[in-house]
Scaffold this motif. Structure first.
Motif, short mmCIF file in Angstrom:
data_model
loop_
_atom_site.label_atom_id
_atom_site.label_comp_id
_atom_site.label_asym_id
_atom_site.label_seq_id
_atom_site.Cartn_x
_atom_site.Cartn_y
_atom_site.Cartn_z
N THR A 190 -4.12 -2.41 4.63
CA THR A 190 -4.23 -3.31 5.78
C THR A 190 -2.88 -3.96 6.10
O THR A 190 -2.73 -4.62 7.12
CB THR A 190 -5.21 -4.47 5.49
OG1 THR A 190 -4.70 -5.20 4.36
CG2 THR A 190 -6.62 -3.98 5.18
N ASP B 294 0.81 -6.14 -5.15
CA ASP B 294 0.00 -5.49 -4.11
C ASP B 294 0.88 -4.75 -3.10
O ASP B 294 0.50 -3.67 -2.63
CB ASP B 294 -0.87 -6.53 -3.39
CG ASP B 294 -2.16 -6.83 -4.15
OD1 ASP B 294 -2.56 -6.01 -5.00
OD2 ASP B 294 -2.77 -7.87 -3.87
N ARG C 127 -1.59 0.17 -8.89
CA ARG C 127 -2.59 -0.78 -8.38
C ARG C 127 -2.08 -2.18 -8.60
O ARG C 127 -1.53 -2.48 -9.67
CB ARG C 127 -3.91 -0.64 -9.15
CG ARG C 127 -4.77 0.52 -8.73
CD ARG C 127 -6.09 0.50 -9.51
NE ARG C 127 -6.66 1.82 -9.57
CZ ARG C 127 -7.32 2.39 -8.59
NH1 ARG C 127 -7.50 1.73 -7.45
NH2 ARG C 127 -7.80 3.60 -8.72
N THR D 129 -7.84 -0.44 -0.06
CA THR D 129 -7.88 0.60 0.96
C THR D 129 -9.33 0.90 1.39
O THR D 129 -9.53 1.52 2.42
CB THR D 129 -7.17 1.88 0.49
OG1 THR D 129 -7.66 2.24 -0.78
CG2 THR D 129 -5.66 1.67 0.41
N1 UDP Z 1 -3.40 -2.79 -1.38
C1 UDP Z 1 -3.23 -4.04 -0.80
N2 UDP Z 1 -3.72 -4.27 0.44
C2 UDP Z 1 -4.39 -3.34 1.15
C3 UDP Z 1 -4.59 -2.07 0.55
C4 UDP Z 1 -4.08 -1.81 -0.71
O1 UDP Z 1 -2.64 -4.93 -1.40
O2 UDP Z 1 -4.80 -3.60 2.29
C5 UDP Z 1 -2.78 -2.50 -2.70
C6 UDP Z 1 -3.56 -3.03 -3.88
O3 UDP Z 1 -2.64 -3.50 -4.84
C7 UDP Z 1 -4.24 -1.78 -4.41
C8 UDP Z 1 -3.23 -0.70 -4.11
O4 UDP Z 1 -2.65 -1.11 -2.88
O5 UDP Z 1 -4.51 -1.87 -5.79
C9 UDP Z 1 -3.77 0.70 -3.99
O6 UDP Z 1 -4.89 0.71 -3.13
P1 UDP Z 1 -6.37 1.01 -3.67
O7 UDP Z 1 -6.54 0.43 -5.04
O8 UDP Z 1 -7.35 0.58 -2.64
O9 UDP Z 1 -6.32 2.59 -3.77
P2 UDP Z 1 -7.42 3.63 -4.27
O10 UDP Z 1 -8.31 2.95 -5.29
O11 UDP Z 1 -8.21 4.02 -3.08
O12 UDP Z 1 -6.64 4.77 -4.81
#
Ligand code: UDP
Length: 240
Positions: free
Chosen positions: A135, A74, A59, A142
């Motif tokens: 995105t 990110d 993350r 996400t």
């Molecule tokens: N992330 C991002 N932009 C986006 C989607 C995801 O920078 O449009 C990065 C962000 O660092 C995030 C990581 O990807 O912490 C993983 O996504 P997310 O935390 O949404 O995953 P989930 O909680 O659904 O497993």
């Protein structure tokens, strides 16, 4: 045959949902269980698009807390979602479900780039489309990707499959004995009450574009199908 309630759904699968009990990495038997359920709704005739998270691998905020530049951290998170997307694709295809992965950041050797009209065409041709790479922009999640892609492809609903959480509560039920579960809410109520459903960007986008959301426990076998058949489970968050 029972008619499904939805014609086209956007299923949001968090990274955690692929990790199983350990909470990190990809657990093949957990992915297999999830994919069997996706196959079931596909067999009902529902068009299925999936937005996959990456939190089981990385993350952005973890990196930022360690002193990394936030955007860089990110981008690592976005790459993590691609690994999950490929795992889902492999498992779905092993069960005979045709798929395409589309990434918001181009990596043509392993997946198609995200092209909205092409994604819709795949869905019409009964392929499950997996959207990976978020995105494509840092500072987003996400969940926001799920809201954005759902609107773009004209999905009827966002299905928010949660890990051992069976809906939206007034407070964290693990910490507050008096927490109550909501059967129905509006996106405006989610935002104004500060309920933890999606981040506020995702909620605003869903509200402005009038797209409903169902939050339910994916660890209960059969739940994805139940939701698609219109059974009232979890919490429904209405558009307006
Ligand atoms: N992330 C991002 N932009 C986006 C989607 C995801 O920078 O449009 C990065 C962000 O660092 C995030 C990581 O990807 O912490 C993983 O996504 P997310 O935390 O949404 O995953 P989930 O909680 O659904 O497993």
């Amino acid at each position: 045959m029972v008619e499904p309630k939805y014609r086209r759904v956007l299923l949001k699968v968090s990274g955690e949902a692929l990790a199983g009990e350990k909470g990190f990495g990809i657990n093949p038997s957990v992915v297999n269980g999830l994919v069997k359920e996706i196959k079931e709704i596909h067999a009902l005739g529902v068009e299925v698009a999936i937005v996959v998270g990456g939190g089981n691998i990385w993350r952005g905020n973890i990196g930022a807390e360690m002193g990394m530049e936030r955007s860089q951290a990110d981008y690592m998170g976005m790459l993590a979602t691609v690994m999950n997307g490929l795992a889902l694709q492999d498992t779905l295809e092993n069960l005979g479900v045709p798929t395409r992965v589309q990434t918001s950041i181009e990596m043509r050797q392993i997946a198609e780039p995200y092209i909205r009209r092409r994604a819709i065409r795949h869905l019409e041709k009964r392929r499950v489309v997996i959207f990976a790479g978020g995105t494509g922009n840092p500072y987003f999640t996400t969940d926001t990707t799920a809201a954005l892609r759902a609107v773009e492809i004209g999905a009827d609903v966002i299905l928010m499959a949660k890990n051992n959480v069976d809906g939206v509560y007034s407070a964290d039920p693990k910490l507050d004995m008096n927490a109550t579960k909501f059967e129905e809410l509006t996106h405006m109520e989610v935002i104004s009450k500060g309920l933890s459903v999606m981040d506020s960007t995702a909620s605003s986008l869903s509200m402005d574009n009038d797209i409903p959301l169902v939050v339910f426990n994916m660890n209960e076998p059969g739940n994805i199908k139940r939701v698609c058949l219109g059974e009232q489970i979890g919490t429904t968050v209405r558009g307006k």
